[in-house]
Design a protein around this motif. Structure first.
Motif, PDB file in Angstrom:
ATOM      1  N   MET A 177      -2.628  -0.668  12.684  1.00 28.31           N
ATOM      2  CA  MET A 177      -1.973  -1.183  11.413  1.00 28.31           C
ATOM      3  C   MET A 177      -0.462  -0.716  11.559  1.00 28.31           C
ATOM      4  O   MET A 177      -0.366   0.462  12.230  1.00 28.31           O
ATOM      5  CB  MET A 177      -2.698  -0.418  10.208  1.00 28.31           C
ATOM      6  CG  MET A 177      -2.029  -0.706   8.805  1.00 28.31           C
ATOM      7  SD  MET A 177      -0.616   0.146   8.523  1.00 28.31           S
ATOM      8  CE  MET A 177      -1.271   2.055   8.261  1.00 28.31           C
ATOM      9  N   SER A 178       0.053  -1.460  11.061  1.00 29.39           N
ATOM     10  CA  SER A 178       1.885  -1.062  11.003  1.00 29.39           C
ATOM     11  C   SER A 178       2.154  -1.392   9.734  1.00 29.39           C
ATOM     12  O   SER A 178       1.824  -2.460   9.026  1.00 29.39           O
ATOM     13  CB  SER A 178       2.359  -1.778  12.402  1.00 29.39           C
ATOM     14  OG  SER A 178       2.665  -3.157  11.904  1.00 29.39           O
ATOM     15  N   CYS A 179       2.967  -0.717   9.095  1.00 24.73           N
ATOM     16  CA  CYS A 179       3.857  -0.925   8.060  1.00 24.73           C
ATOM     17  C   CYS A 179       5.028  -0.226   7.664  1.00 24.73           C
ATOM     18  O   CYS A 179       5.409   0.569   8.497  1.00 24.73           O
ATOM     19  CB  CYS A 179       2.862  -0.615   6.850  1.00 24.73           C
ATOM     20  SG  CYS A 179       2.329   1.172   6.439  1.00 24.73           S
ATOM     21  N   HIS A 180       5.846  -0.522   6.486  1.00 17.38           N
ATOM     22  CA  HIS A 180       6.892   0.230   6.111  1.00 17.38           C
ATOM     23  C   HIS A 180       6.591   0.846   4.838  1.00 17.38           C
ATOM     24  O   HIS A 180       6.052   0.083   4.024  1.00 17.38           O
ATOM     25  CB  HIS A 180       8.054  -0.758   6.122  1.00 17.38           C
ATOM     26  CG  HIS A 180       8.448  -1.321   7.517  1.00 17.38           C
ATOM     27  ND1 HIS A 180       9.935  -1.458   7.428  1.00 17.38           N
ATOM     28  CD2 HIS A 180       7.797  -1.826   8.527  1.00 17.38           C
ATOM     29  CE1 HIS A 180      10.153  -2.108   8.814  1.00 17.38           C
ATOM     30  NE2 HIS A 180       8.936  -2.457   9.213  1.00 17.38           N
ATOM     31  N   VAL A 181       6.978   1.870   4.659  1.00 17.66           N
ATOM     32  CA  VAL A 181       6.886   2.564   3.377  1.00 17.66           C
ATOM     33  C   VAL A 181       8.089   3.111   2.826  1.00 17.66           C
ATOM     34  O   VAL A 181       8.772   3.593   3.589  1.00 17.66           O
ATOM     35  CB  VAL A 181       5.806   3.768   3.552  1.00 17.66           C
ATOM     36  CG1 VAL A 181       4.298   3.051   3.725  1.00 17.66           C
ATOM     37  CG2 VAL A 181       6.218   4.921   4.444  1.00 17.66           C
ATOM     38  N   VAL A 182       8.288   2.927   1.533  1.00 19.02           N
ATOM     39  CA  VAL A 182       9.715   3.338   0.995  1.00 19.02           C
ATOM     40  C   VAL A 182       9.148   4.672  -0.008  1.00 19.02           C
ATOM     41  O   VAL A 182       8.191   4.837  -0.674  1.00 19.02           O
ATOM     42  CB  VAL A 182      10.091   2.602  -0.130  1.00 19.02           C
ATOM     43  CG1 VAL A 182      11.458   3.111  -0.872  1.00 19.02           C
ATOM     44  CG2 VAL A 182      10.591   0.996   0.607  1.00 19.02           C
ATOM     45  N   LEU A 183       9.960   5.754   0.471  1.00 14.60           N
ATOM     46  CA  LEU A 183       9.468   7.150  -0.026  1.00 14.60           C
ATOM     47  C   LEU A 183      10.489   7.515  -1.183  1.00 14.60           C
ATOM     48  O   LEU A 183      11.723   7.111  -1.064  1.00 14.60           O
ATOM     49  CB  LEU A 183       9.693   8.162   1.041  1.00 14.60           C
ATOM     50  CG  LEU A 183       8.757   8.139   2.214  1.00 14.60           C
ATOM     51  CD1 LEU A 183       8.787   9.162   3.002  1.00 14.60           C
ATOM     52  CD2 LEU A 183       7.360   7.708   1.868  1.00 14.60           C
TER      53      LEU A 183
ATOM     54  N   THR B  93      -1.920   3.775  13.996  1.00 12.52           N
ATOM     55  CA  THR B  93      -1.174   3.422  12.856  1.00 12.52           C
ATOM     56  C   THR B  93       0.396   3.577  13.424  1.00 12.52           C
ATOM     57  O   THR B  93       0.728   4.741  13.540  1.00 12.52           O
ATOM     58  CB  THR B  93      -1.341   4.213  11.528  1.00 12.52           C
ATOM     59  OG1 THR B  93      -1.500   5.734  11.781  1.00 12.52           O
ATOM     60  CG2 THR B  93      -2.713   4.047  10.952  1.00 12.52           C
ATOM     61  N   THR B  94       0.935   2.740  12.858  1.00  9.67           N
ATOM     62  CA  THR B  94       2.545   3.003  13.157  1.00  9.67           C
ATOM     63  C   THR B  94       3.140   2.744  11.901  1.00  9.67           C
ATOM     64  O   THR B  94       3.170   1.676  11.115  1.00  9.67           O
ATOM     65  CB  THR B  94       2.866   1.813  14.021  1.00  9.67           C
ATOM     66  OG1 THR B  94       2.211   1.938  15.259  1.00  9.67           O
ATOM     67  CG2 THR B  94       4.580   2.062  14.407  1.00  9.67           C
ATOM     68  N   ILE B  95       4.008   3.595  11.300  1.00  7.58           N
ATOM     69  CA  ILE B  95       4.430   3.415   9.838  1.00  7.58           C
ATOM     70  C   ILE B  95       5.945   3.938  10.023  1.00  7.58           C
ATOM     71  O   ILE B  95       6.126   5.094  10.487  1.00  7.58           O
ATOM     72  CB  ILE B  95       3.754   4.872   8.893  1.00  7.58           C
ATOM     73  CG1 ILE B  95       2.102   4.369   8.853  1.00  7.58           C
ATOM     74  CG2 ILE B  95       4.139   4.390   7.519  1.00  7.58           C
ATOM     75  CD1 ILE B  95       1.244   5.576   8.170  1.00  7.58           C
ATOM     76  N   GLN B  96       6.481   2.832   9.570  1.00 10.52           N
ATOM     77  CA  GLN B  96       8.065   3.242   9.674  1.00 10.52           C
ATOM     78  C   GLN B  96       8.533   3.647   7.964  1.00 10.52           C
ATOM     79  O   GLN B  96       8.216   2.958   7.127  1.00 10.52           O
ATOM     80  CB  GLN B  96       8.798   1.986   9.665  1.00 10.52           C
ATOM     81  CG  GLN B  96      10.358   2.039   9.812  1.00 10.52           C
ATOM     82  CD  GLN B  96      11.084   0.843  10.317  1.00 10.52           C
ATOM     83  OE1 GLN B  96      10.728   0.365  11.447  1.00 10.52           O
ATOM     84  NE2 GLN B  96      12.264   0.544   9.547  1.00 10.52           N
TER      85      GLN B  96
ATOM     86  N   HIS C 286       5.626  -2.437   2.524  1.00  5.30           N
ATOM     87  CA  HIS C 286       5.755  -3.578   2.719  1.00  5.30           C
ATOM     88  C   HIS C 286       5.753  -3.871   4.182  1.00  5.30           C
ATOM     89  O   HIS C 286       5.447  -3.013   5.128  1.00  5.30           O
ATOM     90  CB  HIS C 286       7.174  -4.481   2.380  1.00  5.30           C
ATOM     91  CG  HIS C 286       8.516  -3.436   2.819  1.00  5.30           C
ATOM     92  ND1 HIS C 286       8.962  -3.848   3.977  1.00  5.30           N
ATOM     93  CD2 HIS C 286       8.839  -2.296   2.697  1.00  5.30           C
ATOM     94  CE1 HIS C 286      10.251  -3.086   4.275  1.00  5.30           C
ATOM     95  NE2 HIS C 286      10.109  -2.165   3.491  1.00  5.30           N
ATOM     96  N   ASP C 287       5.695  -5.443   4.577  1.00  2.00           N
ATOM     97  CA  ASP C 287       5.285  -5.563   6.177  1.00  2.00           C
ATOM     98  C   ASP C 287       4.126  -4.716   6.440  1.00  2.00           C
ATOM     99  O   ASP C 287       4.125  -4.387   7.628  1.00  2.00           O
ATOM    100  CB  ASP C 287       6.822  -5.227   6.935  1.00  2.00           C
ATOM    101  CG  ASP C 287       7.975  -6.219   6.599  1.00  2.00           C
ATOM    102  OD1 ASP C 287       7.610  -7.264   6.442  1.00  2.00           O
ATOM    103  OD2 ASP C 287       9.064  -5.568   6.610  1.00  2.00           O
TER     104      ASP C 287
END
Length: 298
Positions: free
Chosen positions: A249-255, A281-284, A235-236
Motif C-alpha cells: 500500500m502507498s498513500c499520501h497523508v496530510v498531518l 506500506t509506503t506513506i508520504q 489521498h493518492d
C-alpha cells in the motif's frame, strides 16, 4: 527485499505439497498408460495422456516457485515474485483449452454416441478419483495461499470432476445402456472447468494489472487511515498485490500542525499491519501548512 517468515514458511509448505503431487500424479500416469496398452483401450491411453497436462501444470507451478525465490536485484527490485502469477495465468489459459477440448469431444459424441466399455471405465475412473482426491488433499491448504498453487489444484480438480462424471456415466451405461450419458456428463464437467479457469485467469490478471486485492475494502482502509490521530486527510491511495499473500500500500497523508510525523507514521503502519494484514506500506507525509501555501510556477 526479503520475505516475511510466515510467507517463507508457506512457500516451503507449498513446495513440498507440489513435489508430492507431482510424484503421485506421475505414478498414476505411468500406471494408466501401461493399463491402456495392456488392454488395448484407446480411452485409457487418451486419459493417461490427459494426465500429462496435470503433470505439466504442477511442474510449471513448481518451476515458477523456484524462480520466485531468486533474490531481488537493482533491475528487478521486487525480485521474481510475479513468476508465480504468470504460472497461474498460464495454468488458467491451459484449463480453458482443456475445457474447450472436452466440450468439443462431448459434442462429437452427442452426434454419434460410441459404445464404451462401461465396466472397465468404472474401475479406472474410481481409481483415478482416489488418486485425484489424494492429490487435492495435498494441495488444498496451499491453494488458498497462492494463485500459482491454485492453478495446479484446479487442474487436479478438473480431473477429479472428470472421474466423478465418468463414474456416473459408467453406471448409466452399464445398467441402462444409455451411452449419451458420457457426452452429457462431459459437457457439465467442461462447464465447471470453464468456471474455475475464468476465476483463476481473472485473479491472475488482477494481480498483474495491480488491481486492489478482492479481500480488501478501500473505503474501510481510507476510513481507518483518516481515523488515526493527527491525520487530516488521505489521498493518492494505492493498494496492490506483489504476489499471492503479499499486499502493498502507498498513500499520501496530510498531518495536522504540531503532529509528530514519526509517531503518526508508526501508528499508521501498525494499524495497516494489524487490521488489514499489509506489511509493505509506503506513506508520504504532508504538513497541513503545505495546503495553504500558493504554488508558484516559474
Amino acid at each position: 527485499m526479503s520475505y516475511e517468515p510466515g510467507h517463507s514458511h508457506r512457500r516451503r509448505q507449498s513446495k513440498r505439497s507440489l513435489c508430492m503431487a507431482i510424484l503421485v500424479t506421475s505414478g498414476w500416469f505411468i500406471a494408466e498408460l501401461v493399463a491402456g496398452f495392456y488392454t488395448n483401450s484407446l480411452a485409457l491411453i487418451a486419459d493417461a495422456l490427459h494426465m500429462l497436462t496435470d503433470i505439466a501444470a504442477l511442474s510449471l507451478s513448481g518451476l515458477a516457485m523456484k524462480i520466485a525465490e531468486r533474490p531481488a536485484t537493482h533491475r528487478k527490485t521486487y525480485g521474481y515474485l510475479r513468476a508465480e502469477i504468470l504460472a497461474a495465468l498460464g495454468n488458467g489459459i491451459l484449463l480453458v483449452l482443456v475445457g474447450a477440448y472436452v466440450a468439443y469431444e462431448a459434442y462429437q459424441r452427442l452426434r454419434a454416441p460410441p459404445v464404451v466399455m462401461g465396466r472397465l471405465m468404472l474401475v479406472v475412473a474410481a481409481v483415478g478419483l482416489g488418486v485425484n482426491v489424494f492429490t487435492m488433499v495435498l494441495l488444498y491448504r496451499s491453494q488458498h495461499q497462492s494463485l500459482n498453487v491454485r492453478g495446479a489444484f484446479l487442474h487436479v480438480l478438473g480431473d477429479a470432476l472428470g472421474s466423478v462424471g465418468a463414474i456416473v456415466a459408467g453406471i448409466c451405461m452399464v445398467f441402462r445402456e444409455w451411452y449419451l450419458a458420457d457426452p452429457v456428463v462431459s459437457l457439465l464437467v467442461a462447464a465447471l472447468i470453464f468456471y474455475s479457469s475464468w476465476k483463476l485467469v481473472r485473479d491472475s490478471v488482477d494481480v498483474l494489472l495491480e488491481g486492489t486485492p478482492r479481500h480488501l475494502d478501500v473505503g474501510k482502509i481510507l476510513s481507518d487511515l483518516g481515523a488515526v490521530e493527527g491525520v487530516i486527510s488521505v489521498h493518492d491511495l494505492h493498494i496492490w498485490s506483489i504476489t499471492s499473500g503479499m499486499e502493498a500500500m502507498s498513500c499520501h497523508v496530510v498531518l495536522r500542525s504540531g503532529s509528530d510525523p514519526s509517531d503518526v507514521l508508526a501508528r499508521l503502519s501498525q494499524m495497516m499491519r494489524e487490521k488489514h494484514g499489509i506489511d509493505h506500506t509506503t506513506i508520504q507525509v504532508e504538513a497541513e501548512d503545505w495546503l495553504k501555501k500558493p504554488t508558484r510556477i516559474q
